[in-house]
Enzyme design. Sequence first.
Site, mmCIF file in Angstrom:
data_model
loop_
_atom_site.group_PDB
_atom_site.id
_atom_site.type_symbol
_atom_site.label_atom_id
_atom_site.label_comp_id
_atom_site.label_asym_id
_atom_site.label_seq_id
_atom_site.Cartn_x
_atom_site.Cartn_y
_atom_site.Cartn_z
ATOM 1 N N SER A 55 17.156 29.839 21.818
ATOM 2 C CA SER A 55 17.982 30.554 20.860
ATOM 3 C C SER A 55 17.978 29.721 19.581
ATOM 4 O O SER A 55 17.529 28.564 19.577
ATOM 5 C CB SER A 55 19.413 30.695 21.383
ATOM 6 N N ASP A 101 14.551 33.486 21.198
ATOM 7 C CA ASP A 101 15.475 34.526 21.646
ATOM 8 C C ASP A 101 16.130 35.218 20.432
ATOM 9 O O ASP A 101 15.801 34.907 19.285
ATOM 10 C CB ASP A 101 16.505 33.836 22.565
ATOM 11 N N HIS A 102 17.088 36.101 20.721
ATOM 12 C CA HIS A 102 17.794 36.915 19.705
ATOM 13 C C HIS A 102 17.816 36.356 18.280
ATOM 14 O O HIS A 102 18.314 35.250 18.054
ATOM 15 C CB HIS A 102 19.253 37.108 20.117
ATOM 16 N N GLU A 174 25.276 36.490 23.305
ATOM 17 C CA GLU A 174 24.343 35.389 23.519
ATOM 18 C C GLU A 174 24.333 34.596 22.234
ATOM 19 O O GLU A 174 23.794 35.059 21.230
ATOM 20 C CB GLU A 174 22.951 35.963 23.841
ATOM 21 N N HIS A 220 25.058 40.405 28.904
ATOM 22 C CA HIS A 220 24.914 38.948 28.872
ATOM 23 C C HIS A 220 26.093 38.301 29.587
ATOM 24 O O HIS A 220 27.209 38.776 29.504
ATOM 25 C CB HIS A 220 24.892 38.435 27.433
ATOM 26 N N GLY A 221 25.833 37.195 30.254
ATOM 27 C CA GLY A 221 26.915 36.475 30.915
ATOM 28 C C GLY A 221 27.123 36.976 32.328
ATOM 29 O O GLY A 221 26.412 37.855 32.809
ATOM 30 N N HIS A 258 17.327 41.674 29.542
ATOM 31 C CA HIS A 258 18.288 40.659 29.101
ATOM 32 C C HIS A 258 19.507 40.706 30.013
ATOM 33 O O HIS A 258 19.793 41.726 30.632
ATOM 34 C CB HIS A 258 18.731 40.932 27.666
ATOM 35 N N ASN A 280 15.429 37.481 31.364
ATOM 36 C CA ASN A 280 16.070 36.314 30.771
ATOM 37 C C ASN A 280 17.111 35.709 31.713
ATOM 38 O O ASN A 280 17.892 36.433 32.328
ATOM 39 C CB ASN A 280 16.747 36.705 29.454
ATOM 40 N N ILE A 281 17.101 34.401 31.788
ATOM 41 C CA ILE A 281 18.095 33.679 32.581
ATOM 42 C C ILE A 281 18.645 32.546 31.736
ATOM 43 O O ILE A 281 17.891 31.705 31.256
ATOM 44 C CB ILE A 281 17.473 33.077 33.868
HETATM 45 ZN ZN LIG Z 1 19.635 38.537 25.439
#
Ligand SMILES: [Zn+2]
Length: 354
Positions: A55, A101-102, A174, A220-221, A258, A280-281
């Site tokens: 990220s 990432d994002h 994220e 996410h999360g 994601h 994604n992890i």
């Molecule tokens: Zn993501």
Amino acid sequence: MKPGVVFGEDYAALVEACKNGGYALPAVNVVGTNSLNAVMEAAGKNKSDVIIQFSNSGAQFYAGKGMEDGFRAKVLGAVAAAKHTQLLAEHYGICVVLHTDHANRSLVPWVDALVEESRQNIKREGVPLYSSHMLDLSEEPISDNLETCARVLKDMTPLGMSLEIELGVTGGEEDGVGADVGDDFENPSLYTQPEDVLQAYDLLTPLGHFSVAASFGNVHGVYKPGNVKLRPEILRASQEMVMRERSTANNPLHFVFHGGSGSEKAKIEEAVGYGVFKMNIDTDTQFAFSEAVGGYVAENSDAFKWQVHPETGTPFKKQYDPRVWLRKAEQSVVTRLDEAFVDLGSRGKSIAQA
Ligand SMILES: [Zn+2]
């Protein structure tokens, strides 16, 4: 394929190998050499190829939070991490995809700067720095989203790089990018629309290689069980629309999942069947890292208070040496990823050959 970081046609071939082989690769967010090396170790151990991603704040952390110019740190950290990975990846015997990432609108300049760094690296070393970058402009009208994606993809294609775009909003957050979906799982605007995917396909296919982060109830999360309702059939609907309207082969789109942490195994498998090649992890490997450190500190608490015990005179150097507890963290990440390679079906499937 030669072990190491893959770009261009090799990257595209790896994506096809995943889709044709019915498996996906874990894409693990890392923030420094400990988490990065642990991911390569886990991939080598499991004979799986792997995706390593940063990220913007992970890249900044890699360069050092103390660096005054935060934007420069986000660029330099990503460059340093790419060079570290390119030097070491081949020695783990697997193929590695390097990815960022994002990136929302405010981070487009970060991606542009990294594309320029890749252009310079090609002049020096013959290869770009990253296999792919992500733009997440899913909060904007689709025309604005796709217009910028097209512009960046045009810059990246001659350098042998791919672009991940986002259509539909992934819930949760994220690193400050993303939306809070609350309990609004019935809201159709949170799910990727096949018409939007077709529009992206038509615009971007002639320009280069791209993948789509699609929203199908992923968040996410990690949340309470039952709060996340995955609907992989949303992915199938988009694949079918493009196949029907553009007479393509099966599963023409490359999908990215994601918010995979904590997902049901059956839903993961179903999503992989509909063209997901990357999951994604982040949350789960973050916890694995910290859990191991927490356990070690609890068991050796005296060594984190004194260098030498004030009463018994016992020296603690062997306990507080950061290599000891950072290694515990690395091993814990490897153990969590052992599970991910099995869940995604990529274990033993590396296409790398020395
Ligand atoms: Zn993501």
